[in-house]
Design a protein around this motif. Structure first.
Motif, mmCIF file in Angstrom:
data_model
loop_
_atom_site.group_PDB
_atom_site.id
_atom_site.type_symbol
_atom_site.label_atom_id
_atom_site.label_comp_id
_atom_site.label_asym_id
_atom_site.label_seq_id
_atom_site.Cartn_x
_atom_site.Cartn_y
_atom_site.Cartn_z
ATOM 1 N N LYS A 172 3.074 7.893 6.032
ATOM 2 C CA LYS A 172 2.144 8.592 6.910
ATOM 3 C C LYS A 172 0.700 8.328 6.501
ATOM 4 N N LEU A 173 0.439 8.350 5.191
ATOM 5 C CA LEU A 173 -0.915 8.093 4.711
ATOM 6 C C LEU A 173 -1.345 6.663 5.001
ATOM 7 N N ALA A 174 -0.458 5.706 4.776
ATOM 8 C CA ALA A 174 -0.798 4.301 4.998
ATOM 9 C C ALA A 174 -1.068 4.034 6.471
ATOM 10 N N HIS A 175 -0.248 4.589 7.350
ATOM 11 C CA HIS A 175 -0.451 4.388 8.780
ATOM 12 C C HIS A 175 -1.738 5.066 9.256
ATOM 13 N N ALA A 176 -2.051 6.202 8.669
ATOM 14 C CA ALA A 176 -3.297 6.880 9.027
ATOM 15 C C ALA A 176 -4.502 6.067 8.562
ATOM 16 N N GLU A 177 -4.381 5.459 7.382
ATOM 17 C CA GLU A 177 -5.469 4.609 6.894
ATOM 18 C C GLU A 177 -5.687 3.415 7.823
ATOM 19 N N GLU A 178 -4.586 2.849 8.296
ATOM 20 C CA GLU A 178 -4.677 1.694 9.195
ATOM 21 C C GLU A 178 -5.345 2.070 10.519
ATOM 22 N N ASN A 179 -5.007 3.248 11.017
ATOM 23 C CA ASN A 179 -5.523 3.678 12.314
ATOM 24 C C ASN A 179 -6.886 4.351 12.206
ATOM 25 N N GLY A 180 -7.329 4.616 10.993
ATOM 26 C CA GLY A 180 -8.622 5.248 10.801
ATOM 27 C C GLY A 180 -8.620 6.735 11.064
ATOM 28 N N ALA A 181 -7.463 7.343 11.156
ATOM 29 C CA ALA A 181 -7.373 8.781 11.410
ATOM 30 C C ALA A 181 -7.299 9.524 10.082
ATOM 31 N N SER A 182 -7.743 10.762 10.117
ATOM 32 C CA SER A 182 -7.620 11.587 8.914
ATOM 33 C C SER A 182 -6.423 12.499 9.073
ATOM 34 N N ILE A 183 -5.692 12.690 7.997
ATOM 35 C CA ILE A 183 -4.500 13.536 8.019
ATOM 36 C C ILE A 183 -4.854 14.874 7.406
ATOM 37 N N LYS A 184 -4.517 15.940 8.119
ATOM 38 C CA LYS A 184 -4.729 17.273 7.598
ATOM 39 C C LYS A 184 -3.507 17.656 6.769
ATOM 40 N N ARG B 65 0.828 -1.200 0.000
ATOM 41 C CA ARG B 65 0.000 0.000 0.000
ATOM 42 C C ARG B 65 0.863 1.249 0.000
ATOM 43 N N ILE B 66 1.979 1.215 0.736
ATOM 44 C CA ILE B 66 2.904 2.352 0.760
ATOM 45 C C ILE B 66 3.485 2.574 -0.628
ATOM 46 N N ARG B 67 3.853 1.488 -1.312
ATOM 47 C CA ARG B 67 4.393 1.604 -2.674
ATOM 48 C C ARG B 67 3.368 2.244 -3.607
ATOM 49 N N GLU B 68 2.109 1.805 -3.505
ATOM 50 C CA GLU B 68 1.059 2.351 -4.361
ATOM 51 C C GLU B 68 0.840 3.837 -4.087
ATOM 52 N N LEU B 69 0.805 4.198 -2.813
ATOM 53 C CA LEU B 69 0.609 5.605 -2.458
ATOM 54 C C LEU B 69 1.777 6.474 -2.915
ATOM 55 N N ALA B 70 3.000 5.967 -2.733
ATOM 56 C CA ALA B 70 4.181 6.723 -3.162
ATOM 57 C C ALA B 70 4.159 6.933 -4.671
ATOM 58 N N TYR B 71 3.738 5.920 -5.403
ATOM 59 C CA TYR B 71 3.655 6.027 -6.860
ATOM 60 C C TYR B 71 2.598 7.055 -7.262
ATOM 61 N N GLN B 72 1.459 7.041 -6.585
ATOM 62 C CA GLN B 72 0.410 8.013 -6.881
ATOM 63 C C GLN B 72 0.869 9.437 -6.582
ATOM 64 N N ILE B 73 1.587 9.599 -5.484
ATOM 65 C CA ILE B 73 2.108 10.925 -5.128
ATOM 66 C C ILE B 73 3.105 11.386 -6.187
ATOM 67 N N TRP B 74 3.980 10.482 -6.604
ATOM 68 C CA TRP B 74 4.988 10.792 -7.621
ATOM 69 C C TRP B 74 4.314 11.227 -8.914
ATOM 70 N N GLN B 75 3.273 10.520 -9.325
ATOM 71 C CA GLN B 75 2.566 10.867 -10.548
ATOM 72 C C GLN B 75 1.844 12.200 -10.411
ATOM 73 N N SER B 76 1.231 12.439 -9.259
ATOM 74 C CA SER B 76 0.473 13.676 -9.073
ATOM 75 C C SER B 76 1.369 14.909 -9.088
ATOM 76 N N GLU B 77 2.645 14.733 -8.763
ATOM 77 C CA GLU B 77 3.580 15.858 -8.777
ATOM 78 C C GLU B 77 4.296 16.005 -10.115
ATOM 79 N N GLY B 78 3.906 15.213 -11.099
ATOM 80 C CA GLY B 78 4.512 15.356 -12.416
ATOM 81 C C GLY B 78 5.766 14.537 -12.608
ATOM 82 N N CYS B 79 5.939 13.475 -11.866
ATOM 83 C CA CYS B 79 7.060 12.529 -11.987
ATOM 84 C C CYS B 79 8.432 13.195 -11.821
#
Length: 106
Positions: free
Chosen positions: A35-47, A7-21
């Motif tokens: 940070k996003l993956a751990h927040a998803e696991e804990n059910g917390a929202s990240i500001k 999941r961390i790999r997928e999120l990092a790839y999405q972030i990389w793409q969203s910033e224009g590679c």
């Protein structure tokens, strides 16, 4: 590879793409994804960590029933053309110049 790491790999790839590679930002993207993956696991929202925008309101002198633009137009309509000078205002259009004809086209 664990499900969290995938999941961390997928999120990092999405972030990389969203910033224009961009090149050289792998570490930052990985940290953000962790940070996003751990927040998803804990059910917390990240500001977002960026600056928050200040909300400002512009003062207005318009009443709810009539805006300033409406009052100005209605005042001009009541005044008539002689007081507003609208009879002298005309749209002036510049005439279009004809295209030049090349010697080869003749």
């Amino acid at each position: 590879m664990t499900a969290t790491e995938q999941r961390i790999r997928e999120l990092a790839y999405q972030i990389w793409q969203s910033e224009g590679c961009p090149h050289g930002e792998e570490g930052r993207h990985w940290e953000m994804a962790c940070k996003l993956a751990h927040a998803e696991e804990n059910g917390a929202s990240i500001k977002p960590t960026g600056r928050t925008r200040k909300t400002t309101t512009k003062p207005t002198d318009a009443t709810p029933s009539e805006s300033k633009a409406t009052r100005t137009r209605s005042a001009a309509a009541k005044a008539g053309p002689s007081e507003t000078g609208s009879e002298t205002v005309q749209t002036i259009r510049k005439p279009r110049t004809p295209r030049t004809v090349r010697k080869e086209d003749k």
